[in-house]
Scaffold this active site. Structure first.
Site, PDB file in Angstrom:
ATOM      1  N   PHE A 288      -2.164  16.119   4.362  1.00  0.00           N
ATOM      2  CA  PHE A 288      -2.306  15.471   3.063  1.00  0.00           C
ATOM      3  C   PHE A 288      -0.958  15.506   2.353  1.00  0.00           C
ATOM      4  O   PHE A 288      -0.338  16.550   2.239  1.00  0.00           O
ATOM      5  CB  PHE A 288      -3.381  16.153   2.222  1.00  0.00           C
TER       6      PHE A 288
ATOM      7  N   GLU B 233       0.836  -1.201   0.000  1.00  0.00           N
ATOM      8  CA  GLU B 233       0.000   0.000   0.000  1.00  0.00           C
ATOM      9  C   GLU B 233       0.868   1.247   0.000  1.00  0.00           C
ATOM     10  O   GLU B 233       1.953   1.244   0.579  1.00  0.00           O
ATOM     11  CB  GLU B 233      -0.878   0.012   1.263  1.00  0.00           C
ATOM     12  N   ASP B 234       0.378   2.312  -0.615  1.00  0.00           N
ATOM     13  CA  ASP B 234       1.100   3.576  -0.553  1.00  0.00           C
ATOM     14  C   ASP B 234       0.958   4.211   0.831  1.00  0.00           C
ATOM     15  O   ASP B 234       1.917   4.543   1.480  1.00  0.00           O
ATOM     16  CB  ASP B 234       0.620   4.535  -1.658  1.00  0.00           C
TER      17      ASP B 234
ATOM     18  N   ARG C  22       1.982  12.919  -8.824  1.00  0.00           N
ATOM     19  CA  ARG C  22       2.477  11.554  -8.652  1.00  0.00           C
ATOM     20  C   ARG C  22       3.950  11.425  -9.049  1.00  0.00           C
ATOM     21  O   ARG C  22       4.658  10.560  -8.567  1.00  0.00           O
ATOM     22  CB  ARG C  22       1.670  10.574  -9.511  1.00  0.00           C
TER      23      ARG C  22
ATOM     24  N   ASP D 293      -4.502   5.384   5.904  1.00  0.00           N
ATOM     25  CA  ASP D 293      -5.013   6.593   6.550  1.00  0.00           C
ATOM     26  C   ASP D 293      -6.048   6.157   7.592  1.00  0.00           C
ATOM     27  O   ASP D 293      -5.673   5.734   8.679  1.00  0.00           O
ATOM     28  CB  ASP D 293      -5.611   7.445   5.419  1.00  0.00           C
TER      29      ASP D 293
HETATM   30  P1  IMP Z   1      -7.937   4.978   4.017  1.00  0.00           P
HETATM   31  O1  IMP Z   1      -8.996   4.050   3.531  1.00  0.00           O
HETATM   32  O2  IMP Z   1      -8.542   6.159   4.750  1.00  0.00           O
HETATM   33  O3  IMP Z   1      -6.875   4.308   4.832  1.00  0.00           O
HETATM   34  O4  IMP Z   1      -7.316   5.653   2.747  1.00  0.00           O
HETATM   35  C1  IMP Z   1      -6.340   5.048   2.012  1.00  0.00           C
HETATM   36  C2  IMP Z   1      -6.253   5.625   0.636  1.00  0.00           C
HETATM   37  O5  IMP Z   1      -6.587   7.017   0.585  1.00  0.00           O
HETATM   38  C3  IMP Z   1      -4.812   5.558   0.184  1.00  0.00           C
HETATM   39  O6  IMP Z   1      -4.560   4.332  -0.460  1.00  0.00           O
HETATM   40  C4  IMP Z   1      -4.696   6.748  -0.718  1.00  0.00           C
HETATM   41  O7  IMP Z   1      -5.111   6.392  -2.026  1.00  0.00           O
HETATM   42  C5  IMP Z   1      -5.656   7.752  -0.146  1.00  0.00           C
HETATM   43  N1  IMP Z   1      -4.950   8.709   0.751  1.00  0.00           N
HETATM   44  C6  IMP Z   1      -5.085   8.806   2.083  1.00  0.00           C
HETATM   45  N2  IMP Z   1      -4.319   9.791   2.584  1.00  0.00           N
HETATM   46  C7  IMP Z   1      -3.661  10.315   1.521  1.00  0.00           C
HETATM   47  C8  IMP Z   1      -2.688  11.371   1.387  1.00  0.00           C
HETATM   48  O8  IMP Z   1      -2.244  12.038   2.337  1.00  0.00           O
HETATM   49  N3  IMP Z   1      -2.244  11.618   0.127  1.00  0.00           N
HETATM   50  C9  IMP Z   1      -2.686  10.911  -0.960  1.00  0.00           C
HETATM   51  N4  IMP Z   1      -3.565   9.926  -0.874  1.00  0.00           N
HETATM   52  C10 IMP Z   1      -4.068   9.628   0.359  1.00  0.00           C
HETATM   53 MG    MG Z   2      -4.434   3.944  -2.470  1.00  0.00          MG
END
Ligand code: IMP
Ligand code: MG
Length: 309
Positions: A272, A219-220, A285, A223
């Site tokens: 962010f 995963e990148d 990106r 959050d």
């Molecule tokens: P989660 O479901 O809230 O954990 O969100 C995960 C996804 O939201 C990541 O895989 C990203 O695609 C996107 N995301 C969450 N925070 C960021 C950020 O700070 N920058 C860019 N993408 C984010």
């Molecule tokens: Mg993602």
């Protein structure tokens, strides 16, 4: 600039430095922007001495500890350049283990231009506030993760699953640091539009079967954890032999659903972030580092559209 401890922030000198030249100050700003640690003229190298008396010394302008590199800035004035080359040659002879580079102003300005930034004074550009994790830090950490994965999965042939699209840079770099036979596959998911439940749906599924495989989800950023949680539930049903997670970034402060992350690159603050694969509305990106967005820029660009998600 203030840095979260967990972001592996490197501090620039706490006391204001008095620079001998404007170009040095400009270069220091650039280093700060990129998040590189620097010291100004921290060391003099003796080049010639006679009966204990120093006849000639060389004091490079900067030391970059991340790179273990000294930098001497230079102008295009030929007489000075020749003199600096002579000193540099002497220095390399006497101190073969010390790395020193001569850098022209035009060199570092073109470095900035390469990433779409103008000279430092025009750096309002593109909404980037500053660099949170520099390219060299990413490189080092991704190397460490790759080495750990290689040790932990020794004797097995892991299947790495990347979650598109943010994972592209991380995946590409990480696999080159894993010294095992492995496979890769990708999936894409998206949040339901207008749905605040955080539900996600698979928009591109895997091509590889998972049954009996050692699966590592790449995963990148994690959050709230909603995306990953749904994803893991889905993958578990396919009965892999093992299922673990490797996330480049962990925004732990915002976690709603907790789950173990076996491998984490960096913990990041609740801001962010973009770059190294991560986007804001498909932009940024291609930045080679991870950066925060400027609040002013966000205010203007959030407008009536949907915000970062
Ligand atoms: P989660 O479901 O809230 O954990 O969100 C995960 C996804 O939201 C990541 O895989 C990203 O695609 C996107 N995301 C969450 N925070 C960021 C950020 O700070 N920058 C860019 N993408 C984010
Ligand atoms: Mg993602």
């Amino acid at each position: 600039m203030e840095r979260d401890a967990a972001s592996k922030g490197r501090a620039s000198p706490p006391v204001p430095v008095r620079f001998a030249h404007e170009s040095e100050e400009e270069f220091a700003h650039i280093l700060d922007f990129y998040g590189d640690t620097w010291e100004y003229e921290p060391r003099s190298f003796v080049l010639r001495e006679e009966e204990g008396r120093v006849l000639e010394a060389f004091t490079p302008d900067f030391y970059l500890s991340d790179l273990d590199l000294y930098i001497e800035l230079t102008t295009l004035k030929q007489s000075l350049v020749t003199e600096k080359h002579r000193k540099l040659r002497l220095c390399r002879e006497r101190y073969p283990d010390v790395q020193v580079k001569l850098l022209h102003r035009s060199d570092y300005l073109s470095l900035l231009a390469k990433y779409g930034f103008g000279p430092f004074s025009e750096i309002e550009v593109a909404g980037i506030h500053n660099v949170l994790i520099s390219a060299s830090e990413l490189e080092r950490r991704v190397g460490e993760l790759g080495a750990r994965i290689s040790r932990d999965y020794k004797g097995r042939e892991p299947l790495l699953i990347g979650v598109l699209r943010g994972v592209t840079c991380f995946m590409a770099d990480l696999i080159r640091h894993i010294s095992l036979p492995l496979s890769i596959d990708f999936m894409a998911i998206s949040s339901y539009e207008g749905d605040r439940s955080g539900a996600v749906r698979i928009v591109k599924d895997l091509e590889e079967p998972l049954a009996g495989r050692h699966v590592l989800v790449i995963e990148d950023i994690v959050d709230t954890g909603m995306t990953l949680n749904t994803l893991l539930q889905d993958l578990r049903l396919r009965q892999p032999a093992s299922l673990m997670v490797c996330a480049l970034l962990d925004k732990r402060a915002r976690r709603l659903v907790d789950m173990p992350l076996e491998y984490v690159g960096f913990e990041v603050p609740d801001e962010f972030v973009v770059g190294y694969g991560l986007d804001f509305r498909q932009k940024f990106r291609n930045l080679p580092f991870i950066a925060t967005l400027s609040q002013d820029w966000l205010k203007v660009n959030l407008g009536t559209q949907r915000g970062p998600e």
